[in-house]
Motif scaffolding. Structure first.
Motif, PDB file in Angstrom:
ATOM      1  N   ASN A 204       3.447   5.980  -3.951  1.00 43.69           N
ATOM      2  CA  ASN A 204       4.677   6.716  -4.622  1.00 43.69           C
ATOM      3  C   ASN A 204       4.312   6.760  -5.840  1.00 43.69           C
ATOM      4  N   THR A 205       3.442   5.985  -6.542  1.00 43.43           N
ATOM      5  CA  THR A 205       2.938   5.984  -7.886  1.00 43.43           C
ATOM      6  C   THR A 205       1.676   6.818  -8.275  1.00 43.43           C
ATOM      7  N   LEU A 206       1.167   7.446  -7.212  1.00 37.67           N
ATOM      8  CA  LEU A 206       0.132   8.244  -7.380  1.00 37.67           C
ATOM      9  C   LEU A 206       0.466   9.538  -7.158  1.00 37.67           C
ATOM     10  N   SER A 207      -0.284  10.601  -8.062  1.00 35.71           N
ATOM     11  CA  SER A 207      -0.158  12.045  -8.088  1.00 35.71           C
ATOM     12  C   SER A 207      -1.113  12.712  -6.842  1.00 35.71           C
ATOM     13  N   ILE A 208      -0.812  12.413  -5.744  1.00 32.23           N
ATOM     14  CA  ILE A 208      -1.423  12.759  -4.528  1.00 32.23           C
ATOM     15  C   ILE A 208      -0.567  13.658  -3.769  1.00 32.23           C
TER      16      ILE A 208
ATOM     17  N   ILE B  65      -0.582   9.670   2.433  1.00 30.64           N
ATOM     18  CA  ILE B  65       0.050  10.776   2.070  1.00 30.64           C
ATOM     19  C   ILE B  65       0.580  11.796   3.106  1.00 30.64           C
ATOM     20  N   HIS B  66      -0.773  11.991   4.176  1.00 31.95           N
ATOM     21  CA  HIS B  66      -0.613  12.881   5.136  1.00 31.95           C
ATOM     22  C   HIS B  66       0.553  12.498   6.320  1.00 31.95           C
ATOM     23  N   LEU B  67       0.337  11.230   6.517  1.00 31.69           N
ATOM     24  CA  LEU B  67       1.288  10.486   7.424  1.00 31.69           C
ATOM     25  C   LEU B  67       2.626  10.801   7.081  1.00 31.69           C
ATOM     26  N   ARG B  68       3.161  10.787   5.947  1.00 30.47           N
ATOM     27  CA  ARG B  68       4.457  10.919   5.250  1.00 30.47           C
ATOM     28  C   ARG B  68       4.798  12.252   5.206  1.00 30.47           C
ATOM     29  N   ALA B  69       3.995  12.948   5.248  1.00 30.59           N
ATOM     30  CA  ALA B  69       4.181  14.590   5.240  1.00 30.59           C
ATOM     31  C   ALA B  69       4.733  15.254   6.620  1.00 30.59           C
TER      32      ALA B  69
ATOM     33  N   ASP C  78       0.915  -1.301  -0.096  1.00 35.13           N
ATOM     34  CA  ASP C  78       0.005  -0.069   0.024  1.00 35.13           C
ATOM     35  C   ASP C  78       0.906   1.189  -0.125  1.00 35.13           C
ATOM     36  N   TYR C  79       2.076   1.173   0.676  1.00 35.59           N
ATOM     37  CA  TYR C  79       2.802   2.310   0.915  1.00 35.59           C
ATOM     38  C   TYR C  79       3.509   2.617  -0.531  1.00 35.59           C
ATOM     39  N   GLN C  80       4.084   1.432  -1.229  1.00 36.62           N
ATOM     40  CA  GLN C  80       4.691   1.499  -2.259  1.00 36.62           C
ATOM     41  C   GLN C  80       3.874   2.239  -3.264  1.00 36.62           C
TER      42      GLN C  80
ATOM     43  N   MET D 198       5.227   1.802   9.382  1.00 42.60           N
ATOM     44  CA  MET D 198       5.248   1.828   7.922  1.00 42.60           C
ATOM     45  C   MET D 198       5.388   2.874   7.058  1.00 42.60           C
ATOM     46  N   SER D 199       5.043   3.878   7.662  1.00 41.58           N
ATOM     47  CA  SER D 199       4.901   5.188   6.937  1.00 41.58           C
ATOM     48  C   SER D 199       6.309   5.876   6.839  1.00 41.58           C
ATOM     49  N   GLY D 200       7.390   5.077   7.775  1.00 36.89           N
ATOM     50  CA  GLY D 200       8.437   5.760   7.848  1.00 36.89           C
ATOM     51  C   GLY D 200       8.901   6.844   8.839  1.00 36.89           C
ATOM     52  N   LYS D 201       7.777   7.194   9.586  1.00 39.74           N
ATOM     53  CA  LYS D 201       8.068   8.164  10.634  1.00 39.74           C
ATOM     54  C   LYS D 201       7.962   7.700  12.046  1.00 39.74           C
TER      55      LYS D 201
END
Length: 386
Positions: free
Chosen positions: A172-176, A267-271, A167-169, A295-298
């Motif tokens: 990266n393919t979506l323009s969000i 997306i917002h978790l990663r931001a 899901d997290y990968q 898993m969001s890397g945060k």
């Protein structure tokens, strides 16, 4: 149910996460009446679901029917289909069905009627069930107490949500791009998901400490996403009134009550700079949100009941900093330790690397592991009731 009959905003990106070749059956439902008398999608599509499920069970010799709730009304399908086809069935308690809300004791109130109705319908639905599951035992523990006959014939199993790195990968393919908040010089945390009913006591303790130490937390922003009373109401604030009480609204605390699509949440978790996890005064809080945050890397900052399984997993994974407290009686622990622990967390964030995280601690909560666990439980349920 066919997507045309849902009231909620749809997330078409979710379909892209499904495995190729997965068969999806859809049925119609009655439209929402005006005035709005029946809104629950499970109730509006109940007979259509029954008709199609009965046909599939008979034509394809289905061995087991697994029903996640809510919608709570669809749990009754198991009993009815068992009666008409003999199929064994199980119910997954994503949320407790019989639940005493604040106001449930006030006669003829909405919550009073809801509690009475659920207390009447649940025994009917579970009477012939072969399997009862939930994200934690606390979600279905009351089912055993109210229906002791199930202890002899049914299999019970705690089965938290699994996380899927794919899901997290996919993100990266979506323009969000994040659209609820923008990156700035502030230290930004995100809390994503509904508020637990008994999480407000811990939250007030946290807000009080922040309000009492304005200099220490002058650079902090906490963004609450999807925490509203109603999924589709952008004004159904739960956090805002508490934040205003402590003078933190729109300075430290921001709330976006409406639910947003799953991939948008990622997306917002990663931001953000970090993930905020808040448990409740009840111990049965599962690691699903923690897994999602990791898993969001945060790095994760969590306030959890000391008996929560999520606390142990987070510590084993070395993925964050935790304040542990002992239920209602231990709320003072939060206020006494929050300020110092948060400074530890700031240091943790600066030194954090995803390579230090022991993802193996979460292996049992992966989508693959949880699916394997479910398959084993179904096998046991079928064998026990054969």
């Amino acid at each position: 149910m066919h997507e045309d009959y849902y009231e909620e905003k749809l997330d078409p990106n979710l379909a892209a996460l499904l495995p190729e070749g997965l068969r999806v059956e859809k049925v119609a439902a009655f439209q929402v009446s005006k005035p709005r008398f029946i809104g629950d999608i499970g109730l509006r599509g109940f007979f259509q679901l029954y008709k199609k499920a009965k046909r599939i069970i008979r034509e394809e010799q289905i061995d087991f029917l697994y029903i996640p709730i809510p919608s709570f009304y669809v749990a009754l399908l198991g009993r009815w289909l068992h009666f008409s086809t003999g199929v064994k069935y199980g119910i997954d308690y994503i949320d407790p069905w019989v639940h005493h809300f604040a106001g449930s004791d006030r006669m003829f109130s909405r919550h009073w009627f809801s509690t009475k109705l659920s207390s009447f319908l649940e025994p009917i639905a579970v009477k012939r069930a072969s399997l009862i599951t939930g994200v934690a035992e606390g979600y279905y523990g009351g089912v055993k107490d109210r229906n002791p006959h199930l202890l002899e014939k049914a299999v019970f199993g705690a089965m938290p949500y699994g996380g899927e790195m794919i899901d997290y990968q996919k993100v990266n393919t979506l323009s969000i791009e994040p659209y609820l908040f923008r990156r700035n010089e502030k230290f930004q945390l995100v809390y994503a998901g509904a508020m637990l009913p008994k999480a407000y006591g811990p939250l007030e303790q946290i807000f009080k400490v922040i309000a009492d130490h304005p200099q220490q937390f002058s650079d902090l922003e906490i963004h609450f996403i999807g925490t509203g009373k109603l999924a589709n109401d952008s004004n159904s604030f739960n956090i805002k009134p508490i934040a205003k009480k402590f003078g933190l609204w729109k300075t430290v605390v921001f709330e976006y009550p409406q639910r947003i699509p799953y991939l948008d949440v990622l997306i917002h978790l990663r931001a953000a700079d970090g993930i905020f996890i808040l448990g409740s005064t009840e111990p049965h809080y599962t690691p699903s949100k923690v897994y999602q945050g990791v898993m969001s890397g945060k790095p994760v900052f969590a306030v959890l009941h000391q008996e929560s399984q999520a606390l142990k997993v987070l510590q084993q994974a070395r993925a964050g900093v935790v304040i542990a407290f002992d239920g209602e009686a231990g709320l003072d622990t939060i206020s006494e330790n929050f300020s110092a622990t948060f400074e530890q967390y700031r240091k943790f964030v600066k030194e954090f690397s995803t390579e230090q995280v022991d993802i193996g601690a979460f292996e049992q909560y992966s989508a693959y592991a949880v699916t394997r666990q479910l398959a084993s439980l179904i096998d046991l349920a079928v064998e026990k009731n054969s």
